[in-house]
Write an enzyme that holds these catalytic residues in place. Sequence first.
Site, PDB file in Angstrom:
ATOM      1  N   ASP A  86      96.360  22.872 138.458  1.00 24.99           N
ATOM      2  CA  ASP A  86      96.613  23.666 137.135  1.00 24.99           C
ATOM      3  C   ASP A  86      96.643  25.121 137.556  1.00 24.99           C
ATOM      4  OD1 ASP A  86      93.759  23.543 137.901  1.00 24.99           O
ATOM      5  OD2 ASP A  86      92.937  24.070 136.048  1.00 24.99           O
ATOM      6  N   GLU A 152      90.417  22.750 137.507  1.00 25.40           N
ATOM      7  CA  GLU A 152      89.742  23.942 138.072  1.00 25.40           C
ATOM      8  C   GLU A 152      89.666  25.162 137.194  1.00 25.40           C
ATOM      9  OE1 GLU A 152      88.477  27.126 140.720  1.00 25.40           O
ATOM     10  OE2 GLU A 152      90.425  27.018 139.561  1.00 25.40           O
TER      11      GLU A 152
HETATM   12 ZN   LIG Z   1      92.473  28.683 141.966  1.00 27.78          ZN
END
Ligand SMILES: [Zn+2]
Length: 452
Positions: A86, A152
């Site tokens: 992401d 994340e």
């Molecule tokens: Zn990162």
Amino acid sequence: MSVETIIAKIEQNKEIYIEFFRTLIQCDSVNPPGNEKNVALVIEEFLKDVNIKTEIFPFGNNRANLIAFLNDNFEGKNLLYNGHMDVVPPGSETDWKYPPFSALVKRNKIIYGRGTSDMKSGLAAMAIALKVLKELKFDLLGNLILNAVADEETGGKFGTGWCVDNPLKAIKCDFAVIGESTGLSPLPKAILVGEKGHLIIKIKTYGISGHSSMPAMSKNAIYMMSEIIENLDKIDKYIPKSEPPIKLDKLKKLLAGAFPSEDIFNRILNEQPELESVLQSLVSYSKALTMIKGGIKENVIPDTCEAILDIRLLPGQQVKPIIEALKKLISDDVGYLVKEESINSSGKVFVEVEIMTASEGSYWEKWEESKELNDFYELVETIYEKKPLYFLLPASADAHYMRNNGYCPQTILFGPGKGRTAHAIDENIEILDFIKAIKVYAIFAYKFLSKK
Ligand SMILES: [Zn+2]
């Protein structure tokens, strides 16, 4: 001669690797909402033609985690390469020099785009390293596992957190690298052995609304918040003391190693207050009030006001004592009743404290004793032709999911790209840096898995 074979292979296929990386940049995986499955499918496709076994674990709406293995045997040493798929939103696209998802190549040297540094370059380089080792058919004693994760940028619970608790759980991990960009340009590459924790707290004041022509009859929630903010620094006296994992003097020494001499380092440190504040952030916890919201109409006394407090914890520092300290400050120093859960009783004056997200910091205690880490260091020095430096991450990444529950304390962060351009407008990466990272990942895996 195997190392030369690896390098030759990478040099020979450079253009293909750059194109694969650019395709990852062009895949939409802006989080929120995520859509990481778009990236997972491209990685699967890239690895498929050399028969690398890939498993995609879909969840939510077009989201996914991915695991791929060099071989089917997990009995020997296992090396884990982790990278998130992401990226953060690009912000206003018109502010960018080039469209953020075009992956534009400039002068054959630099690639621009969201995710170039953070961290599709590291992720691509790890996938490529896996493919290179598979293609060269080395006889290795262990296994290389690629773990491409979602989530994340929004905490990692559904990404690395989930993977460690599910598909990776049964696999013993001997060493792990997270490919976040660790370039501190103009300083050399860093190898990060610890990260800070991140705690976001919502403070909400509840007053009594009323007509603004008669303010004395109400209790203004914005004023209540203002009192809390004015007293916020007193929280420090209620927070138990935490020792930094690496003391300031030693941090300075680690950093000084990246300069031609200690004198030069000290001079630069004096000239650059920015560097001094990075060092300070690594030896103490920090707090910052980042958002505030209150009021519904110009002539109504507001009965609620919300503020967001962003706290960065030292590795080892716990969340609970911080929350307790904040509550004590609000009740003892400011004098308001603290309620943790929303109570639906109009007419009462109180303050609510809510944890929005919490991740504790993490640190590999025994990094100085590790032979493998020393090998990694020497390899980075050879490939980048400059001594790297051991350091800590002032922000937080996914390493705590690996280190803190005992899954793999020997986890480091190392990757291509410049930390400074991450999350910024005109994020970019030097192509040479990307190619060097592929070499580091491939050669390290080869050497690590060749030994018993
Ligand atoms: Zn990162």
